[in-house]
Design a protein around this motif. Structure first.
Motif, PDB file in Angstrom:
ATOM      1  N   TYR A 472       0.711  -1.308  -0.299  1.00  0.00           N
ATOM      2  CA  TYR A 472      -0.337   0.083  -0.556  1.00  0.00           C
ATOM      3  C   TYR A 472       0.804   0.867   0.042  1.00  0.00           C
ATOM      4  O   TYR A 472       2.329   1.544   0.530  1.00  0.00           O
ATOM      5  N   CYS A 473       0.177   2.297  -0.381  1.00  0.00           N
ATOM      6  CA  CYS A 473       0.781   3.903   0.258  1.00  0.00           C
ATOM      7  C   CYS A 473      -0.115   4.587   0.427  1.00  0.00           C
ATOM      8  O   CYS A 473      -1.174   4.464   0.000  1.00  0.00           O
ATOM      9  N   TRP A 474       0.203   5.650   1.012  1.00  0.00           N
ATOM     10  CA  TRP A 474      -0.635   6.492   1.711  1.00  0.00           C
ATOM     11  C   TRP A 474       0.639   7.964   1.634  1.00  0.00           C
ATOM     12  O   TRP A 474       1.744   8.242   1.673  1.00  0.00           O
ATOM     13  N   GLY A 475      -0.994   8.947   2.195  1.00  0.00           N
ATOM     14  CA  GLY A 475      -0.332  10.019   2.085  1.00  0.00           C
ATOM     15  C   GLY A 475      -1.521  11.030   2.504  1.00  0.00           C
ATOM     16  O   GLY A 475      -2.830  10.567   2.934  1.00  0.00           O
ATOM     17  N   VAL A 476      -0.784  12.582   3.084  1.00  0.00           N
ATOM     18  CA  VAL A 476      -1.869  13.123   3.001  1.00  0.00           C
ATOM     19  C   VAL A 476      -1.708  13.870   1.892  1.00  0.00           C
ATOM     20  O   VAL A 476      -1.081  14.775   1.665  1.00  0.00           O
ATOM     21  N   GLU A 477      -2.985  14.755   1.696  1.00  0.00           N
ATOM     22  CA  GLU A 477      -3.568  14.939   0.325  1.00  0.00           C
ATOM     23  C   GLU A 477      -4.032  16.441   1.090  1.00  0.00           C
ATOM     24  O   GLU A 477      -4.361  17.244  -0.334  1.00  0.00           O
ATOM     25  N   TYR A 478      -4.670  16.868   1.865  1.00  0.00           N
ATOM     26  CA  TYR A 478      -4.995  18.268   2.642  1.00  0.00           C
ATOM     27  C   TYR A 478      -3.903  18.563   3.758  1.00  0.00           C
ATOM     28  O   TYR A 478      -3.986  17.695   4.588  1.00  0.00           O
ATOM     29  N   ALA A 492      -6.077  33.929   7.768  1.00  0.00           N
ATOM     30  CA  ALA A 492      -4.862  33.726   7.160  1.00  0.00           C
ATOM     31  C   ALA A 492      -4.421  32.686   7.498  1.00  0.00           C
ATOM     32  O   ALA A 492      -4.307  31.881   8.328  1.00  0.00           O
ATOM     33  N   LYS A 493      -4.191  31.983   5.973  1.00  0.00           N
ATOM     34  CA  LYS A 493      -4.629  30.653   5.520  1.00  0.00           C
ATOM     35  C   LYS A 493      -2.802  30.295   5.073  1.00  0.00           C
ATOM     36  O   LYS A 493      -2.417  30.796   4.310  1.00  0.00           O
ATOM     37  N   SER A 494      -2.264  29.440   5.464  1.00  0.00           N
ATOM     38  CA  SER A 494      -1.367  28.444   5.059  1.00  0.00           C
ATOM     39  C   SER A 494      -1.459  27.322   4.134  1.00  0.00           C
ATOM     40  O   SER A 494      -1.457  26.365   4.868  1.00  0.00           O
ATOM     41  N   ILE A 495      -1.255  27.094   2.678  1.00  0.00           N
ATOM     42  CA  ILE A 495      -1.738  25.965   2.700  1.00  0.00           C
ATOM     43  C   ILE A 495      -0.337  24.925   1.936  1.00  0.00           C
ATOM     44  O   ILE A 495       0.305  25.623   0.953  1.00  0.00           O
ATOM     45  N   ALA A 496      -0.166  23.931   2.661  1.00  0.00           N
ATOM     46  CA  ALA A 496       0.754  22.696   2.393  1.00  0.00           C
ATOM     47  C   ALA A 496       0.224  22.057   1.149  1.00  0.00           C
ATOM     48  O   ALA A 496       1.511  21.632   0.017  1.00  0.00           O
ATOM     49  N   ILE A 497      -0.517  21.334   1.278  1.00  0.00           N
ATOM     50  CA  ILE A 497      -1.532  20.990   0.267  1.00  0.00           C
ATOM     51  C   ILE A 497      -2.475  20.945   0.409  1.00  0.00           C
ATOM     52  O   ILE A 497      -3.561  21.070   1.526  1.00  0.00           O
ATOM     53  N   ASP A 498      -2.954  20.844  -1.319  1.00  0.00           N
ATOM     54  CA  ASP A 498      -4.359  21.472  -1.177  1.00  0.00           C
ATOM     55  C   ASP A 498      -5.012  20.088  -2.533  1.00  0.00           C
ATOM     56  O   ASP A 498      -4.723  21.483  -3.842  1.00  0.00           O
ATOM     57  N   GLY A 500      -7.343  18.839  -3.842  1.00  0.00           N
ATOM     58  CA  GLY A 500      -8.357  18.673  -4.263  1.00  0.00           C
ATOM     59  C   GLY A 500      -9.065  19.802  -4.203  1.00  0.00           C
ATOM     60  O   GLY A 500     -10.331  20.441  -4.824  1.00  0.00           O
ATOM     61  N   LYS A 501      -8.345  21.331  -4.285  1.00  0.00           N
ATOM     62  CA  LYS A 501      -8.578  22.500  -4.433  1.00  0.00           C
ATOM     63  C   LYS A 501      -9.596  23.408  -3.716  1.00  0.00           C
ATOM     64  O   LYS A 501     -10.906  23.789  -4.205  1.00  0.00           O
ATOM     65  N   ASP A 502      -9.405  22.991  -2.386  1.00  0.00           N
ATOM     66  CA  ASP A 502     -10.898  22.682  -1.657  1.00  0.00           C
ATOM     67  C   ASP A 502     -10.207  24.797  -1.309  1.00  0.00           C
ATOM     68  O   ASP A 502     -11.485  25.797  -1.045  1.00  0.00           O
ATOM     69  N   ASP A 503      -9.064  24.721  -0.711  1.00  0.00           N
ATOM     70  CA  ASP A 503      -8.971  26.031  -0.256  1.00  0.00           C
ATOM     71  C   ASP A 503      -8.009  26.805  -1.776  1.00  0.00           C
ATOM     72  O   ASP A 503      -8.002  27.715  -1.728  1.00  0.00           O
ATOM     73  N   ASP A 504      -6.907  25.845  -2.131  1.00  0.00           N
ATOM     74  CA  ASP A 504      -5.937  26.834  -3.343  1.00  0.00           C
ATOM     75  C   ASP A 504      -6.745  26.591  -4.491  1.00  0.00           C
ATOM     76  O   ASP A 504      -7.128  25.082  -4.921  1.00  0.00           O
ATOM     77  N   PRO A 505      -6.933  27.178  -5.399  1.00  0.00           N
ATOM     78  CA  PRO A 505      -7.659  27.606  -6.788  1.00  0.00           C
ATOM     79  C   PRO A 505      -6.481  26.530  -7.942  1.00  0.00           C
ATOM     80  O   PRO A 505      -7.656  26.039  -8.481  1.00  0.00           O
ATOM     81  N   PHE A 506      -5.732  26.359  -7.779  1.00  0.00           N
ATOM     82  CA  PHE A 506      -4.476  25.261  -8.573  1.00  0.00           C
ATOM     83  C   PHE A 506      -4.378  23.918  -8.587  1.00  0.00           C
ATOM     84  O   PHE A 506      -3.948  22.890  -8.609  1.00  0.00           O
ATOM     85  N   GLY A 507      -4.584  24.030  -6.651  1.00  0.00           N
ATOM     86  CA  GLY A 507      -4.300  22.629  -6.340  1.00  0.00           C
ATOM     87  C   GLY A 507      -3.086  22.474  -6.386  1.00  0.00           C
ATOM     88  O   GLY A 507      -2.250  23.222  -6.628  1.00  0.00           O
TER      89      GLY A 507
END
Length: 521
Positions: A472-478, A492-498, A500-507
């Motif tokens: 298997y492989c696993w990860g954090v995608e948000y 104020a938001k800091s986006i490390a991973i997104d 699914g484009k929930d907060d980051d319009p470009f993913g």
């Protein structure tokens, strides 16, 4: 030397020194403050060469940008704006040039310029992308505009000299009231792709007084020339009941990645701690306000910014069809409190600006996957997934909250990419489960504590544990940190991973996933 002659000589010398000092003192001085960035809302470019030429082609200033991409120079300037040519270069980068830059002694002359990495090579000359640019009163092109008294939307025509476009023409942008680029940050503006000519009507909605008009041309090497024109926009005004802007929201976005903002489809590439920072300002438009029945509809809105809460600078104007503005200035910084006001604008008149709030942008962070470790073997069939942030964030506006999701894949041995994610059942509906909260800088999730959804099959995972002896492989995608100021509800938001484009319009993809093999138990 005779005493009288010596006295006369000394007297003359003192007078000359005094007069020369007076001349130096009386000569008006101004300051050029230049910010060089690789892309809009992006990182600074240090050690870039800066050259400033006067209208006669004489070099007036030169130097290098510092580690923050900043260059400053005191200049002898007139009180009336004089136009200069600015050239910025660096090895491995494309050429960036500004033609017609107006500088005056009456203020600090601040200018932001992009210097992109070259995609092909070095241009053979600084005289690239030369263009004939004309403005007319209408599309019949019979009457040139009078920039000293511009009252109607002008018609523009741009023709690039092919012989000066050795890498071809990629984009032509045209905008009044600001420097054009990516539509995400600089709309409204006109854009023309892969052509040496452009024409159209230039909107002046919301603009009054001295206004910059920019024609920016890019080639396929990302060389860039910005032609600047200055117009006095003078519209016929009439009595109005001005709308005082109601309510607003200030949201700062710090993005752990590099987006080269300038096209319709920004290029996203995850690069450690070289990201983007912008602040989105939104307000209640006139038509949705409580005073639309008692006030007049504005032509546009003016946006003001301050770094001390006292001295505000107009940074943009948008038509009345807009109720948001994205500030991607190179002067923004993490930890730097920034204040905003917005006013309604009418022909020849501007209403009182409303203070909307302030925000302190967060720093960047990333996520480190802990267990199961990458390439781990004989892992429990009911594993514990754990991860932590690479650096904890702080803010004077409150304690940041961290929020994450978790995904697992077994496509290593399945063609259909079987995707598993923990979900929660609310009233018979399944929702993807997020983990986190205040100070959630390290998180552990036990497989057996949750129900899991087989995403590709559209059904719940039917077993209490994973299959044995399987990869298997696993990860954090948000992974997003957020802090809300209780005083004005700014965020104020800091986006490390997104992904699914929930907060980051470009993913924004994660940098890595961990692969592991389960054991028999």
């Amino acid at each position: 030397m005779k005493p009288k002659l010596l006295l006369l000589f000394l007297t003359s010398l003192v007078v000359l020194i005094f007069l020369s000092g007076c001349i130096a003192i009386l000569m008006p001085r101004g300051t050029l403050k230049l910010y060089v960035v690789e892309y809009n809302a992006g990182k600074a470019v240090s050690n870039a060469s800066v050259e400033l030429y006067n209208p006669r082609g004489a070099l007036r200033a030169s130097g290098m940008t510092d580690e923050n991409g900043y260059f400053e120079k005191k200049l002898l300037l007139s009180t009336d704006p004089s136009t200069f040519t600015l050239i910025v270069k660096k090895d491995g980068y494309a050429l960036s040039k500004v033609v017609g830059l107006g500088l005056t002694s009456l203020k600090d002359n601040e200018y932001e310029i992009q210097l992109r990495k070259a995609t092909v090579g070095t241009p053979s000359s600084d005289d690239i992308l030369q263009a004939e640019i004309n403005f007319y009163t209408d599309e019949t092109k019979t009457t040139p505009v009078d920039f000293s008294n511009l009252s109607e939307d002008p018609y523009f025509e741009v023709n690039v000299d092919d012989s000066t476009a050795e890498f071809g023409v990629k984009y032509i942008y045209v905008k009044a009231g600001g420097t054009p680029g990516s539509g995400f940050l600089t709309n409204p503006r006109s854009i023309f792709e892969s052509t040496t000519s452009a024409s159209g009507t230039l909107s002046l909605d919301g603009l009054n007084g001295l206004t910059e008009i920019h024609v920016v041309i890019y080639d396929h090497n990302d060389d860039r020339v910005d032609y600047v024109f200055y117009a006095n926009v003078s519209k016929i005004s009439s009595p109005v009941q001005a709308y005082i802007v109601e309510d607003g929201q200030i949201t700062a976005y710090t993005r752990r990645a590099a987006i080269g903002f300038y096209s319709e489809e920004p290029i996203t590439k995850a690069i450690d701690f070289e990201g983007n920072l912008w602040i989105e300002v939104s307000w209640t438009p006139w038509e949705d306000s409580s005073s639309s029945d008692t006030t007049d509809e504005p032509e546009g809105y003016a946006i003001y910014r301050s770094f001390d809460g006292i001295n505000y600078e107009k940074i943009g104007v948008v038509p009345s069809s807009y109720s948001t503005f994205k500030d991607g200035s190179a002067q923004l910084d993490v930890g730097k409190r920034t204040y905003y006001k917005v006013s309604a604008v009418y022909p020849g008149y501007e209403g009182t600006a409303t203070y909307l709030g302030d925000v302190v942008p967060l720093d960047m962070f990333n996520v480190e996957l802990l267990t199961p470790a990458n390439n781990a073997t004989n892992v429990s069939r009911a594993p514990t997934f754990s991860w932590k942030v690479t650096n904890e964030l702080t803010s004077p506006e409150g304690t940041p909250e961290y929020w994450y999701d978790l995904w697992m894949y077994d496509y290593t041995q399945n063609e259909n990419w079987q995707i598993l994610a923990p979900v929660v059942n609310v009233g018979g509906n399944l929702y993807l489960l997020n983990f986190g909260g205040e100070d959630a800088t390290q998180v552990s999730v036990d497989f057996s504590d949750h129900i899991w959804y087989y995403w590709a099959l559209g059904t719940l995972y039917p077993y209490p544990q994973l299959q044995g002896n399987k990869t298997y492989c696993w990860g954090v995608e948000y992974a997003v940190a957020q802090v809300t100021d209780p005083n004005d509800n700014s965020v104020a938001k800091s986006i490390a991973i997104d992904l699914g484009k929930d907060d980051d319009p470009f993913g924004l993809e994660p940098d890595f996933y961990n692969t592991f093999i389960t054991g028999s138990n």
